[in-house]
Design an enzyme around this catalytic site. Structure first.
Site, PDB file in Angstrom:
ATOM      1  N   CYS A  36      14.692  -8.771  -0.282  1.00 27.08           N
ATOM      2  CA  CYS A  36      14.230  -7.746   0.649  1.00 27.08           C
ATOM      3  C   CYS A  36      15.435  -7.001   1.198  1.00 27.08           C
ATOM      4  CB  CYS A  36      13.459  -8.414   1.790  1.00 27.08           C
ATOM      5  SG  CYS A  36      12.884  -7.255   3.042  1.00 27.08           S
ATOM      6  N   HIS A  75       4.432  -7.264  -1.061  1.00 33.26           N
ATOM      7  CA  HIS A  75       5.636  -7.356  -0.221  1.00 33.26           C
ATOM      8  C   HIS A  75       5.663  -6.212   0.796  1.00 33.26           C
ATOM      9  CE1 HIS A  75      10.150  -8.246   0.109  1.00 33.26           C
ATOM     10  NE2 HIS A  75      10.007  -7.115   0.771  1.00 33.26           N
ATOM     11  N   GLU A  76       5.379  -4.996   0.321  1.00 34.83           N
ATOM     12  CA  GLU A  76       5.456  -3.828   1.224  1.00 34.83           C
ATOM     13  C   GLU A  76       4.306  -3.823   2.218  1.00 34.83           C
ATOM     14  OE1 GLU A  76       8.216  -2.427   1.281  1.00 34.83           O
ATOM     15  OE2 GLU A  76       8.884  -3.274  -0.619  1.00 34.83           O
ATOM     16  N   HIS A  95       5.034  -6.125   5.031  1.00 31.73           N
ATOM     17  CA  HIS A  95       5.936  -5.545   6.039  1.00 31.73           C
ATOM     18  C   HIS A  95       5.133  -4.817   7.116  1.00 31.73           C
ATOM     19  CE1 HIS A  95      10.113  -6.130   4.983  1.00 31.73           C
ATOM     20  NE2 HIS A  95       9.959  -5.709   3.744  1.00 31.73           N
TER      21      HIS A  95
END
Ligand code: ZN
Length: 214
Positions: free
Chosen positions: A126, A168-169, A172
């Site tokens: 990341c 993953h995004e 966030h």
């Protein structure tokens, strides 16, 4: 969560960010903006400002370089992320990880749900946790819903590496870092990962470092 920017309207904050030239500064783990979640995008930035913000995210992602970047990573608590992966990897890695090229996309208000029960576990990193990688087991396929930057509905199934990137995004945007989902014993510096764990799969790392794979 209390940050000095709480009282500055989002549009003003983005205008300030875009004042300078070049890539934006990427926020590192430890900053509350990465943990506080995001407001759904609902016109807080007018179309011209949204376009400038998306362009800045793209430049920042490419410069880093990375394959995705979420708005909180540049200090903006808005539910927007960008992804792009030219996937310059050897054939064996492409096959094992499903790392196929992912064209540039803007994800507005994305959400995902697993498709099927299969899970895939690979090293990931990341931009907000520089210098390290860890193995994360994630659903191998997800259905992603939301909008694009024009407000058009998005409803698509992602598989392979692009499925990992969109999870993953999107995570966030919910204040979740990949480390929250990672196998703690897999944590490796970039140098150690390059030296020891460049294989297409995480099997050797699991044996040598002592963690389970799905
Ligand atoms: Zn990240």
């Amino acid at each position: 969560m209390g940050t000095p920017n709480d009282r500055v309207p989002l549009a003003e904050r983005v205008e300030q960010l875009l004042d300078g030239e070049g890539p934006l500064r990427i926020v590192a783990a430890g900053d509350p903006v990465l943990r506080g979640g995001t407001e759904p995008y609902d016109g807080q930035l007018d179309p011209a400002l949204l376009a400038r913000f998306v362009r800045a995210l793209r430049i920042t992602m490419r410069t880093a370089p990375g394959v995705g970047l979420a708005a909180p990573q540049v200090g903006v608590a808005l539910r927007i992320a960008v992804i792009e992966d030219p996937a310059p990897v050897p054939e064996e890695v492409r096959i094992a990880r499903g790392r196929v090229p992912q064209p540039f996309r803007v994800l507005v208000n994305p959400a995902y749900e697993p498709v099927g029960a299969e899970r895939a576990a690979f090293f990931e990193g990341c931009l907000s946790v520089p210098g390290y990688q860890a193995v994360v087991a994630r659903p191998a396929a997800v259905r992603l819903t939301g909008q694009d930057e024009q407000g058009r509905a998005l409803d698509e199934v992602f598989t392979g590496w692009p499925a990992r990137i969109v999870q993953h995004e999107t995570d966030h945007l919910d204040g979740t870092l990949y480390l929250d989902r990672a196998e703690p014993r897999s944590l490796s510096s970039n140098e150690a990962a390059a030296r020891n764990w460049a294989q297409p799969t995480a099997e050797e790392a699991a044996r040598a470092l002592g963690f389970d794979l799905p």
